[in-house]
Design an enzyme around this catalytic site. Structure first.
Site, short mmCIF file in Angstrom:
data_model
loop_
_atom_site.label_atom_id
_atom_site.label_comp_id
_atom_site.label_asym_id
_atom_site.label_seq_id
_atom_site.Cartn_x
_atom_site.Cartn_y
_atom_site.Cartn_z
N SER A 81 32.15 29.63 33.92
CA SER A 81 30.59 29.55 34.14
C SER A 81 29.99 29.71 33.03
O SER A 81 30.09 30.64 32.14
CB SER A 81 30.38 30.88 35.18
OG SER A 81 31.08 30.79 36.19
N HIS A 134 32.36 24.87 38.50
CA HIS A 134 33.36 24.44 37.97
C HIS A 134 33.44 22.75 37.96
O HIS A 134 33.42 22.45 39.60
CB HIS A 134 34.76 25.12 38.29
CG HIS A 134 34.50 26.77 37.83
ND1 HIS A 134 35.38 27.08 36.78
CD2 HIS A 134 34.24 27.79 38.12
CE1 HIS A 134 35.33 28.27 36.54
NE2 HIS A 134 34.29 28.95 37.55
N ARG A 153 39.71 25.49 36.77
CA ARG A 153 40.34 26.78 36.65
C ARG A 153 40.89 27.24 38.12
O ARG A 153 40.14 27.09 39.00
CB ARG A 153 39.61 27.72 36.16
CG ARG A 153 40.27 29.17 35.91
CD ARG A 153 39.15 30.26 35.36
NE ARG A 153 39.90 30.47 34.03
CZ ARG A 153 38.85 30.75 33.07
NH1 ARG A 153 37.34 30.66 33.30
NH2 ARG A 153 39.33 31.17 31.79
N THR A 154 41.98 27.59 38.35
CA THR A 154 42.54 28.08 39.67
C THR A 154 42.41 29.57 39.32
O THR A 154 42.84 30.14 38.61
CB THR A 154 43.95 27.61 40.04
OG1 THR A 154 44.02 26.33 40.35
CG2 THR A 154 44.32 28.42 41.30
N HIS A 155 41.62 30.15 40.39
CA HIS A 155 41.46 31.59 40.18
C HIS A 155 42.48 32.28 40.90
O HIS A 155 43.02 31.70 42.13
CB HIS A 155 40.18 32.10 40.78
CG HIS A 155 39.05 31.69 39.81
ND1 HIS A 155 38.35 30.64 39.91
CD2 HIS A 155 38.30 32.46 38.86
CE1 HIS A 155 37.44 30.29 38.88
NE2 HIS A 155 37.41 31.28 38.21
N GLU A 169 32.58 44.51 41.87
CA GLU A 169 33.09 45.87 41.95
C GLU A 169 31.88 46.76 42.55
O GLU A 169 30.95 46.42 42.86
CB GLU A 169 33.00 46.21 40.42
CG GLU A 169 34.17 45.42 39.59
CD GLU A 169 33.81 43.98 39.36
OE1 GLU A 169 32.66 43.95 39.24
OE2 GLU A 169 34.53 43.06 39.60
N SER A 177 38.99 36.37 35.86
CA SER A 177 40.05 35.17 35.35
C SER A 177 40.61 35.91 34.06
O SER A 177 40.33 36.81 33.75
CB SER A 177 39.16 34.07 35.20
OG SER A 177 38.08 34.24 34.21
N ASN A 231 25.47 39.19 34.30
CA ASN A 231 24.93 40.07 34.70
C ASN A 231 25.33 41.60 34.43
O ASN A 231 26.56 41.54 33.80
CB ASN A 231 25.19 40.15 36.30
CG ASN A 231 26.59 39.94 36.71
OD1 ASN A 231 27.16 39.22 36.34
ND2 ASN A 231 26.90 41.24 36.91
#
Ligand code: HPA
Length: 268
Positions: free
Chosen positions: A35, A67, A88-90, A189, A208, A231
């Protein structure tokens, strides 16, 4: 597609497909653009070929807004070839750790000796402000997973190569660095978790990079990690967290991040 292959064989098959589809036999460095970092692909060199990731064995169309879902071959001004992985595969996509690190293993099989991993992340250390790029100095892998299977005891000291961090600071002397924490996600979180992360030495948090870095080290690559702080982590800012905010902060930072990566890559 050939998912019955073991990870090394699948990566070799993917690398062969990339060579054939791009016409570039060998790539020297690879970049995964997370990102905020996508625009770098337009400025680091001359694009030779763009392919849809899902044409290449083991890759999937991206499930994440922001992405690109492409692989791009770029000729750098110094004559080296860069492979840009915009797919990208998360870990949270649930395809397993093998899929998460397939891009890195494919880059290594395509010849890349340097892996540049970028992401958008939350700032746990209040010294890091939204919109800022931070070098990853080390990581805490809190996914409870490893990309390495079997009794392969891979050393992870200097995982994020000091040589490459020094080179990044030559390009941008103000770059700060911090410890990246990878959590599984996809939820953000809680504020309590963020306080815990800070207590255990985390400074940046995301979903990631750490697993990918481990696989890149296993493959013998030199690794550079960079986070865009999108952020303040949960409980540290005014607003609730949202993916839209992450994307918006990424968009605003794109031209700066592109120029930063261009001047880092030019030193490699
Ligand atoms: N936490 C986890 N991942 C993230 C964040 C965050 O605050 N921001 C962007 N990716």
């Amino acid at each position: 597609m050939s998912h019955d292959l073991d990870p090394a064989a699948l990566a070799a098959t993917a690398a062969a497909a990339i060579a054939e589809l791009t016409g570039v036999e060998r790539h020297d460095i690879a970049l995964t653009l997370g990102s905020g970092w996508g625009r770098a692909a337009d400025v680091i060199g001359e694009t030779v070929a763009v392919i849809q990731a899902d044409q290449v064995p083991g890759f999937h169309a991206s499930g994440v807004p922001g992405h690109s879902g492409t692989l791009r071959s770029i000729l750098l001004p110094n004559g080296a070839h860069a492979l840009v992985i915009g797919a990208r595969t998360h870990f949270y996509e649930g395809r397993g750790v093998r899929s998460v690190v397939h891009g890195v293993r494919t880059a290594a099989a395509a010849g890349a000796r340097i892996m540049i991993l970028t992401n958008g992340a939350g700032g746990v250390d209040p010294a890091f402000k939204a919109g800022e790029a931070v070098l990853i100095s080390d990581h805490l892998n809190l996914t409870a997973a490893s990309p390495i299977e079997g009794a392969n005891f891979v050393d992870l000291t200097d995982l994020y190569a000091s040589r490459l961090r020094d080179l990044a600071r030559e390009a941008s002397p103000d770059l700060q660095e911090g410890v990246y924490v990878q959590l599984p996600g996809p939820h953000y979180e809680t504020p309590a978790e963020v306080r815990y992360l800070r207590t255990i030495g985390g400074q940046i948090v995301g979903m990631s990079t750490a697993l990918e870095a481990i696989a890149a080290r296993q493959a013998g690559m030199e690794i550079l990690g960079l986070s865009l702080i999108t952020n303040p982590a949960a409980g540290l800012g005014e607003d609730p967290l949202s993916h839209d905010e992450v994307i918006a902060e990424g968009k605003a930072a794109e031209p700066r991040l592109a120029e930063l990566l261009r001047s880092i890559v030019a030193r490699m």
